[in-house]
Design a protein around this motif. Sequence first.
Motif, PDB file in Angstrom:
ATOM      1  N   GLY A 104      -7.924   1.799  15.670  1.00 34.93           N
ATOM      2  CA  GLY A 104      -7.306   3.114  15.704  1.00 34.93           C
ATOM      3  C   GLY A 104      -8.305   4.238  15.568  1.00 34.93           C
ATOM      4  N   PRO A 105      -7.806   5.456  15.375  1.00 33.31           N
ATOM      5  CA  PRO A 105      -8.644   6.648  15.440  1.00 33.31           C
ATOM      6  C   PRO A 105      -9.663   6.814  14.312  1.00 33.31           C
ATOM      7  CG  PRO A 105      -6.413   7.231  14.784  1.00 33.31           C
ATOM      8  CD  PRO A 105      -6.392   5.777  15.156  1.00 33.31           C
ATOM      9  N   CYS A 106      -9.548   6.066  13.234  1.00 27.68           N
ATOM     10  CA  CYS A 106     -10.526   6.223  12.140  1.00 27.68           C
ATOM     11  C   CYS A 106     -11.274   4.919  11.874  1.00 27.68           C
ATOM     12  CB  CYS A 106      -9.845   6.730  10.873  1.00 27.68           C
ATOM     13  SG  CYS A 106      -8.449   5.745  10.316  1.00 27.68           S
ATOM     14  N   ARG A 107     -11.452   4.105  12.917  1.00 24.45           N
ATOM     15  CA  ARG A 107     -12.149   2.825  12.796  1.00 24.45           C
ATOM     16  C   ARG A 107     -13.461   2.991  12.027  1.00 24.45           C
ATOM     17  NH1 ARG A 107     -12.289  -2.069  15.979  1.00 24.45           N
ATOM     18  NH2 ARG A 107     -10.760  -1.112  17.361  1.00 24.45           N
ATOM     19  N   GLY A 108     -13.672   2.104  11.038  1.00 20.68           N
ATOM     20  CA  GLY A 108     -14.886   2.134  10.236  1.00 20.68           C
ATOM     21  C   GLY A 108     -14.747   2.922   8.947  1.00 20.68           C
ATOM     22  N   GLU A 109     -13.753   3.801   8.867  1.00 17.29           N
ATOM     23  CA  GLU A 109     -13.509   4.525   7.617  1.00 17.29           C
ATOM     24  C   GLU A 109     -12.618   3.665   6.727  1.00 17.29           C
ATOM     25  OE1 GLU A 109     -12.762   8.798   7.846  1.00 17.29           O
ATOM     26  OE2 GLU A 109     -12.963   8.586  10.027  1.00 17.29           O
ATOM     27  N   SER A 110     -12.447   4.062   5.486  1.00 19.01           N
ATOM     28  CA  SER A 110     -11.639   3.280   4.557  1.00 19.01           C
ATOM     29  C   SER A 110     -10.678   4.156   3.780  1.00 19.01           C
ATOM     30  CB  SER A 110     -12.533   2.538   3.553  1.00 19.01           C
ATOM     31  OG  SER A 110     -13.319   1.580   4.207  1.00 19.01           O
ATOM     32  N   LEU A 111      -9.604   3.522   3.334  1.00 18.41           N
ATOM     33  CA  LEU A 111      -8.697   4.179   2.399  1.00 18.41           C
ATOM     34  C   LEU A 111      -9.425   4.365   1.082  1.00 18.41           C
ATOM     35  CD1 LEU A 111      -5.513   2.025   3.080  1.00 18.41           C
ATOM     36  CD2 LEU A 111      -6.012   4.318   3.965  1.00 18.41           C
ATOM     37  N   ARG A 112      -9.048   5.368   0.301  1.00 17.13           N
ATOM     38  CA  ARG A 112      -9.675   5.616  -0.999  1.00 17.13           C
ATOM     39  C   ARG A 112      -9.042   4.720  -2.051  1.00 17.13           C
ATOM     40  NH1 ARG A 112      -9.724  11.530  -2.546  1.00 17.13           N
ATOM     41  NH2 ARG A 112     -10.538  10.581  -4.426  1.00 17.13           N
ATOM     42  N   THR A 113      -9.847   3.851  -2.625  1.00 17.50           N
ATOM     43  CA  THR A 113      -9.392   2.893  -3.627  1.00 17.50           C
ATOM     44  C   THR A 113      -9.090   3.589  -4.947  1.00 17.50           C
ATOM     45  OG1 THR A 113     -10.702   1.135  -2.626  1.00 17.50           O
ATOM     46  CG2 THR A 113     -10.063   0.822  -4.919  1.00 17.50           C
ATOM     47  N   VAL A 114      -8.034   3.144  -5.594  1.00 14.34           N
ATOM     48  CA  VAL A 114      -7.687   3.564  -6.946  1.00 14.34           C
ATOM     49  C   VAL A 114      -7.666   2.284  -7.779  1.00 14.34           C
ATOM     50  CG1 VAL A 114      -5.931   4.591  -8.434  1.00 14.34           C
ATOM     51  CG2 VAL A 114      -6.336   5.521  -6.137  1.00 14.34           C
ATOM     52  N   VAL A 115      -8.386   2.281  -8.880  1.00 11.92           N
ATOM     53  CA  VAL A 115      -8.495   1.069  -9.689  1.00 11.92           C
ATOM     54  C   VAL A 115      -7.242   0.881 -10.533  1.00 11.92           C
ATOM     55  CG1 VAL A 115      -9.858  -0.154 -11.421  1.00 11.92           C
ATOM     56  CG2 VAL A 115     -11.004   1.295  -9.734  1.00 11.92           C
ATOM     57  N   VAL A 116      -6.618  -0.280 -10.342  1.00 12.10           N
ATOM     58  CA  VAL A 116      -5.479  -0.686 -11.149  1.00 12.10           C
ATOM     59  C   VAL A 116      -5.768  -2.086 -11.673  1.00 12.10           C
ATOM     60  CG1 VAL A 116      -3.788   0.721  -9.885  1.00 12.10           C
ATOM     61  CG2 VAL A 116      -4.205  -1.639  -9.173  1.00 12.10           C
ATOM     62  N   ASN A 117      -5.038  -2.478 -12.706  1.00 10.47           N
ATOM     63  CA  ASN A 117      -5.162  -3.844 -13.191  1.00 10.47           C
ATOM     64  C   ASN A 117      -3.790  -4.371 -13.534  1.00 10.47           C
ATOM     65  OD1 ASN A 117      -4.709  -3.431 -16.149  1.00 10.47           O
ATOM     66  ND2 ASN A 117      -6.549  -2.185 -15.938  1.00 10.47           N
ATOM     67  N   VAL A 118      -3.712  -5.693 -13.570  1.00 12.58           N
ATOM     68  CA  VAL A 118      -2.466  -6.364 -13.916  1.00 12.58           C
ATOM     69  C   VAL A 118      -2.644  -6.970 -15.292  1.00 12.58           C
ATOM     70  CG1 VAL A 118      -0.859  -8.214 -13.302  1.00 12.58           C
ATOM     71  CG2 VAL A 118      -1.950  -6.851 -11.497  1.00 12.58           C
ATOM     72  N   ARG A 119      -1.756  -6.600 -16.200  1.00 15.84           N
ATOM     73  CA  ARG A 119      -1.754  -7.197 -17.541  1.00 15.84           C
ATOM     74  C   ARG A 119      -0.348  -7.088 -18.112  1.00 15.84           C
ATOM     75  NH1 ARG A 119      -4.065  -2.117 -18.761  1.00 15.84           N
ATOM     76  NH2 ARG A 119      -3.027  -1.114 -20.517  1.00 15.84           N
ATOM     77  N   ASP A 120      -0.024  -8.030 -18.950  1.00 16.85           N
ATOM     78  CA  ASP A 120       1.293  -8.049 -19.598  1.00 16.85           C
ATOM     79  C   ASP A 120       2.434  -7.975 -18.582  1.00 16.85           C
ATOM     80  OD1 ASP A 120      -0.085  -8.047 -22.056  1.00 16.85           O
ATOM     81  OD2 ASP A 120      -0.085  -5.854 -22.112  1.00 16.85           O
ATOM     82  N   GLY A 121       2.225  -8.589 -17.399  1.00 12.31           N
ATOM     83  CA  GLY A 121       3.279  -8.627 -16.391  1.00 12.31           C
ATOM     84  C   GLY A 121       3.549  -7.319 -15.680  1.00 12.31           C
ATOM     85  N   ALA A 122       2.591  -6.402 -15.722  1.00 13.63           N
ATOM     86  CA  ALA A 122       2.792  -5.093 -15.104  1.00 13.63           C
ATOM     87  C   ALA A 122       1.504  -4.600 -14.463  1.00 13.63           C
ATOM     88  CB  ALA A 122       3.275  -4.082 -16.140  1.00 13.63           C
ATOM     89  N   VAL A 123       1.628  -3.592 -13.591  1.00 15.75           N
ATOM     90  CA  VAL A 123       0.489  -2.946 -12.940  1.00 15.75           C
ATOM     91  C   VAL A 123       0.200  -1.655 -13.686  1.00 15.75           C
ATOM     92  CG1 VAL A 123      -0.414  -2.009 -10.788  1.00 15.75           C
ATOM     93  CG2 VAL A 123       1.244  -3.909 -10.729  1.00 15.75           C
ATOM     94  N   TRP A 124      -1.061  -1.474 -14.072  1.00 20.67           N
ATOM     95  CA  TRP A 124      -1.492  -0.308 -14.845  1.00 20.67           C
ATOM     96  C   TRP A 124      -2.580   0.444 -14.104  1.00 20.67           C
ATOM     97  CZ3 TRP A 124       0.492   0.462 -19.855  1.00 20.67           C
ATOM     98  CH2 TRP A 124       1.270  -0.591 -20.356  1.00 20.67           C
ATOM     99  N   LEU A 125      -2.551   1.759 -14.198  1.00 22.04           N
ATOM    100  CA  LEU A 125      -3.637   2.597 -13.707  1.00 22.04           C
ATOM    101  C   LEU A 125      -4.803   2.408 -14.663  1.00 22.04           C
ATOM    102  CD1 LEU A 125      -4.229   4.745 -11.545  1.00 22.04           C
ATOM    103  CD2 LEU A 125      -3.422   6.456 -13.158  1.00 22.04           C
ATOM    104  N   ASP A 126      -5.981   2.134 -14.110  1.00 21.28           N
ATOM    105  CA  ASP A 126      -7.147   1.866 -14.948  1.00 21.28           C
ATOM    106  C   ASP A 126      -7.798   3.155 -15.421  1.00 21.28           C
ATOM    107  OD1 ASP A 126      -8.580  -0.086 -16.221  1.00 21.28           O
ATOM    108  OD2 ASP A 126      -9.909  -0.481 -14.535  1.00 21.28           O
TER     109      ASP A 126
END
Length: 126
Positions: A104-126
């Motif tokens: 597509g039109p932005c080949r080679g670029e990437s989405l901006r990652t946001v760090v999250v983690n999984v603990r205690d059965g849930a997804v948390w913002l790091d």
Amino acid sequence: MTEGVRTSLSNSHATGPGRTPLLGLERLPDGAFAEVEVVIDGDAESLILYRDGDHVRAWLNICPHAGRRLDWAPGQFLKSKEGLLVCAAHGASFELAQGECVAGPCRGESLRTVVVNVRDGAVWLD
């Protein structure tokens, strides 16, 4: 001002990043996407969550091509037969390991990652 979390899977609100989970892991099936809205550094942001087994990846819900959201409706994402995340606006296709645009039109670029983690059965913002 109260900071909060809104997800495409519920209408619950949280009290801020790091203090309340973004989403219970059981609410995000393996191989599925969800959208959550969070406040990061004082700005409201829409995030894409993608579950891969016991791991969850997160990116800002912004296509690097034109700065538009990738979902076609809030929390509704397109996934190709090849397993790529597809931008609803211009068809850019992103692999799900690193969020890199592979077609597509932005080949080679990437989405901006946001760090999250999984603990205690849930997804948390790091």
